[in-house]
Scaffold this motif. Structure first.
Motif: not given
Length: 487
Positions: A236-237, A287-291, A304-314, A322-331
């Protein structure tokens, strides 16, 4: 197209009802007001009609018998799937002369072929059940909608539904290989061929996909299956603008490639509604964000490597601003909680008060400029109107809904209703100027039929009318839907 008579002969309805009972059994021809009531109002509660009867056939042969009887009696037919539409395309008009044809009893999964990658189903099979049957065979049917627990595959095909997986797998028309269709006069076209290549003439399958029941009744389908994708990486970004979301999409495509399966956007107004009205919902970011953007990567068991790819792009997106914060699902539970924020939007809007719904699509490169230009125009029409915006950035589709302004903390529904026509005209005009479409995935139904025709060229409308005239010259199939009345 031949005009229908204003009135049916006095005895004709009784004779027709007798034929319909003979065709499907007395228990499956509903005419009592209480029995008919659920079939003559749509999910939004806005579109209400009246029916001569509701007929519930259990097989293709029974559908053919019903259409043959209605054709001979010159009685209009309204095909209906799960009745989850938003534009009035599956409910009758107010004349009381139309027969609603509900396919809810036709729920057989006829065949699953995991080697060929196909599943053959009746039109009344609920979308969630199609997905479950595919999963049991170790395969994926990728279409996913908020209403998948009640919408049916026949309705999905008839409206060319979209959903959250279009970015990777395409619209419904890209997921269907063959159809079985009952024509307006009761003839049956058996096109249930699962061929990937068939270059022997017009593509009749695609003619019926998206036709909204105006050319015939889809009774069966051969659908494409894909390798299962049990691995997921979800985030969630927070992004500052639609322009930033579009830039984030480019990062996601660069870092994740074919594994990018979901890229959904929502504005803060939409998320505030979910947080206020959806039990158990919580804000995953401090913190709230407009979008916000919901990003998901999906892969097979060997990917394999999906988690790493997600972390890399974020990481690249945050560094680029272009992004200020993100929450990555751990479960799985955290993933479900993030998806609930996106999927709960449509439902909670109904709690807040009156809503004006729009389903538009634009070239992706113009999404940001259109959004920024349109919002102030709407405020001029209806001061205080609240855009509740969410959708699928990856395919240019926004659900640009409007909630009523607040007066003394309460929803001023009357103000929204008074301005509704002007608000809609503003949105449609601006979309047209950007070479967009006023319907991305909901269809036209009764709501948008006239408006869509006014934005199309005369040539395009004439071609659509010619197709309708060729297949349904008496104008009995879902009249007033998709094409304006009289077309």
């Amino acid at each position: 197209m031949t005009d229908l008579p204003d009135r049916l002969p006095a005895r004709l309805p009784d004779r027709l009802l007798d034929r319909l009972r003979d065709a499907v059994g007395e228990a499956h021809v509903l005419s009592a007001e209480a029995d008919v009531a659920p079939y003559v109002v749509d999910w939004t509660g806005v579109h209400r009609g009246s029916a001569l009867a509701v007929v519930r056939p259990g097989s293709t042969d029974e559908v053919a018998a019903v259409l043959r009887a209605c054709h001979e009696a010159r009685t209009p037919v309204v095909p209906q799937g799960g009745n989850t539409g938003l534009v009035g395309g599956g409910v009758p008009d107010g004349s009381g002369r139309q027969v609603v044809l509900s396919l809810g009893r036709m729920r057989d999964v006829r065949d699953v072929d995991p080697v060929a990658g196909t599943i053959t189903v009746d039109a009344g099979v609920v979308l969630a059940d199609v997905r479950a049957a595919a999963a049991e065979a170790g395969r994926l049917f990728p279409m996913s909608l908020g209403s998948e627990g009640s919408c049916t595959i026949g309705g999905n095909l008839a409206t060319n539904a979209g959903g959250t997986a279009v970015l990777r797998y395409g619209m419904t028309r890209e997921l269907v290989l063959g159809l079985e269709v009952v024509l307006p006069d009761g003839r049956v076209w058996d096109g249930l061929r699962g061929l990937r290549k068939d270059n022997t003439g017009y593509d009749l399958t695609q003619l019926f996909v998206g036709s909204e029941g105006t050319l015939g009744v889809i009774t069966g389908a051969v659908l494409r299956l894909f390798p299962a994708t049990p691995r997921r990486a979800t985030a969630w970004v927070a992004v500052p603008s639609v322009a930033a979301a579009v830039s984030l999409l480019a990062f996601a495509q660069q870092h994740a490639g074919v594994h990018l399966s979901t890229f959904e956007i929502a504005n803060r107004q939409a998320i505030d509604l979910v947080l206020a009205h959806l039990p158990g919902a919580s804000d995953p970011l401090a913190a709230p964000s407009d979008w916000y953007v919901l990003v998901e990567l999906a892969g097979s068991a060997v990917d394999d490597g999906l988690d790493e790819a997600l972390e890399s792009l974020l990481g690249a997106a945050v560094e680029a601003g272009v992004a200020s914060d993100a929450a990555i699902a751990g479960s799985p539970a955290q993933r479900s909680a993030l998806w609930a924020l996106r999927e709960g939007i449509s439902e909670v809007q109904k709690v807040e008060g009156a809503t004006l719904k729009h389903d538009v699509t634009l070239p992706i490169a113009r999404l940001a400029a259109w959004t920024e230009a349109t919002a102030p125009l709407l405020q001029e029409v209806c001061p205080g109107v609240r855009p509740v915006t969410y959708g699928h950035v990856g395919d240019g589709n926004l659900h640009y809904n409007l909630n009523a302004p607040l007066t003394d903390g309460r929803s001023d529904d009357d103000a929204l209703r008074a301005a509704a026509a002007d608000l809609t005209a503003t949105i449609y005009d601006t979309v047209a100027r950007e070479d967009g479409s006023i319907s991305a995935e909901h269809g036209l139904g009764r709501t948008k039929a006239a408006a869509a025709a006014s934005y199309k060229s005369d040539v395009e409308v004439d071609l659509m009318r010619a197709v309708k005239q060729a297949l349904d010259p008496a104008g009995l199939m879902n009249p007033g839907v998709l094409l304006p009345p009289g077309s």
